[in-house]
Enzyme design. Structure first.
Site, PDB file in Angstrom:
ATOM      1  CG  ASN A  28      74.388  45.312  53.356  1.00 25.80           C
ATOM      2  OD1 ASN A  28      73.616  44.627  52.703  1.00 25.80           O
ATOM      3  ND2 ASN A  28      74.276  45.454  54.667  1.00 25.80           N
ATOM      4  CE  LYS A  30      77.986  49.258  43.594  1.00 23.34           C
ATOM      5  NZ  LYS A  30      76.708  48.978  42.959  1.00 23.34           N
ATOM      6  CE  LYS A  32      76.339  42.288  46.841  1.00 19.84           C
ATOM      7  NZ  LYS A  32      76.683  43.622  47.325  1.00 19.84           N
ATOM      8  CB  THR A  33      78.011  41.589  39.994  1.00 21.50           C
ATOM      9  OG1 THR A  33      76.761  41.219  40.578  1.00 21.50           O
ATOM     10  CG2 THR A  33      77.985  41.253  38.510  1.00 21.50           C
ATOM     11  CB  THR A  34      82.863  43.913  40.079  1.00 19.44           C
ATOM     12  OG1 THR A  34      81.851  44.869  39.752  1.00 19.44           O
ATOM     13  CG2 THR A  34      84.163  44.293  39.397  1.00 19.44           C
ATOM     14  NE  ARG A  42      92.174  34.875  38.372  1.00 19.03           N
ATOM     15  CZ  ARG A  42      92.115  35.292  39.628  1.00 19.03           C
ATOM     16  NH1 ARG A  42      91.589  34.526  40.564  1.00 19.03           N
ATOM     17  NH2 ARG A  42      92.564  36.484  39.958  1.00 19.03           N
ATOM     18  CG  PHE A  83      66.914  47.303  40.124  1.00 18.32           C
ATOM     19  CD1 PHE A  83      67.909  46.617  40.808  1.00 18.32           C
ATOM     20  CD2 PHE A  83      67.281  48.256  39.185  1.00 18.32           C
ATOM     21  CE1 PHE A  83      69.239  46.878  40.551  1.00 18.32           C
ATOM     22  CE2 PHE A  83      68.611  48.522  38.928  1.00 18.32           C
ATOM     23  CZ  PHE A  83      69.595  47.827  39.612  1.00 18.32           C
ATOM     24  CD1 TRP A  85      63.365  50.513  42.173  1.00 16.52           C
ATOM     25  CD2 TRP A  85      64.358  48.968  43.447  1.00 16.52           C
ATOM     26  NE1 TRP A  85      64.710  50.588  41.927  1.00 16.52           N
ATOM     27  CE2 TRP A  85      65.351  49.654  42.707  1.00 16.52           C
ATOM     28  CE3 TRP A  85      64.750  47.956  44.322  1.00 16.52           C
ATOM     29  CZ2 TRP A  85      66.709  49.355  42.814  1.00 16.52           C
ATOM     30  CZ3 TRP A  85      66.088  47.665  44.423  1.00 16.52           C
ATOM     31  CH2 TRP A  85      67.043  48.353  43.682  1.00 16.52           C
ATOM     32  CD  GLU A 120      72.049  41.509  40.657  1.00 18.36           C
ATOM     33  OE1 GLU A 120      71.254  41.326  39.717  1.00 18.36           O
ATOM     34  OE2 GLU A 120      72.470  42.631  40.987  1.00 18.36           O
TER      35      GLU A 120
END
Length: 188
Positions: A28, A30, A32-34, A42, A83, A85, A120
């Site tokens: 949960n 911040k 993950k994508t970064t 790399r 998203f 939503w 994602e």
């Protein structure tokens, strides 16, 4: 109590053979994508053939990462419509995810890449839009040296079991909780 620097190597050198890894960034928190994008950069910098598939962001998205990836000549593709939503038609969103998976699956099996990021991807898997069994079968049949990174919250247990490396990002503190909005170029 403070711990000083290691004066001896804190681990033994692995003796196994090198091969493609399945890496999962979940949780949960911040980043993950970064983290996946950092690995993508790399790998690209070392001459590996890379590609990014984003299962939530749409094809025309122009976030900071897209501008950087384009400047670095790293191929990327938005496969979603934003998203969940904000979706006006979840059936269409599901169809985009399924069609996007077929594109990503073909790339995974193609032998054209050394590293593929499925950003994602846990969301459409968890929503039943993409078959977990098909994802696992594709990973099992991928070229031996292909690395695949999968990001998203709530990674399915079967995917975690199959993966070589799993990192769970957990929030400790977040500016949003203090009422600070997203910062352009930092997070969205």
């Amino acid at each position: 109590m403070s711990q000083g620097p290691h004066t001896e190597k804190p681990y033994q050198k692995p003796t196994g053979e090198r091969r493609g890894l399945v890496i999962i960034n979940t949780g949960n928190g911040k980043g993950k994508t970064t983290a996946a994008l950092g690995l993508l950069m790399r790998a690209q910098g070392r001459g590996l053939r890379t590609r990014l598939f984003q299962f939530i962001k749409h094809e025309g998205a122009k976030f900071g990462e897209h501008r950087s990836l384009a400047a670095l000549n790293i191929p990327f593709e938005g496969l979603g419509d934003g998203f969940s939503w904000t979706s006006k038609d979840l059936d269409n969103s599901a169809g985009l995810a399924q069609a996007g998976w077929e594109v990503a699956k073909a790339a995974i099996l193609s032998q054209d890449y050394d590293l593929i990021v499925l950003d994602e991807a846990t969301y459409p898997i968890n929503w039943g839009w993409i078959s977990l069994e098909d994802v696992l079968e594709t990973l099992r049949n991928r070229p031996r040296n292909l690395h695949v990174v999968i990001t998203g919250r709530r990674a399915p247990e079967a995917l975690i079991e199959y993966a070589d490396t799993v990192t769970e990002m957990q929030p400790v503190k977040h500016a949003f909780q203090a009422g600070i909005p997203a910062q352009r170029g930092i997070e969205h």
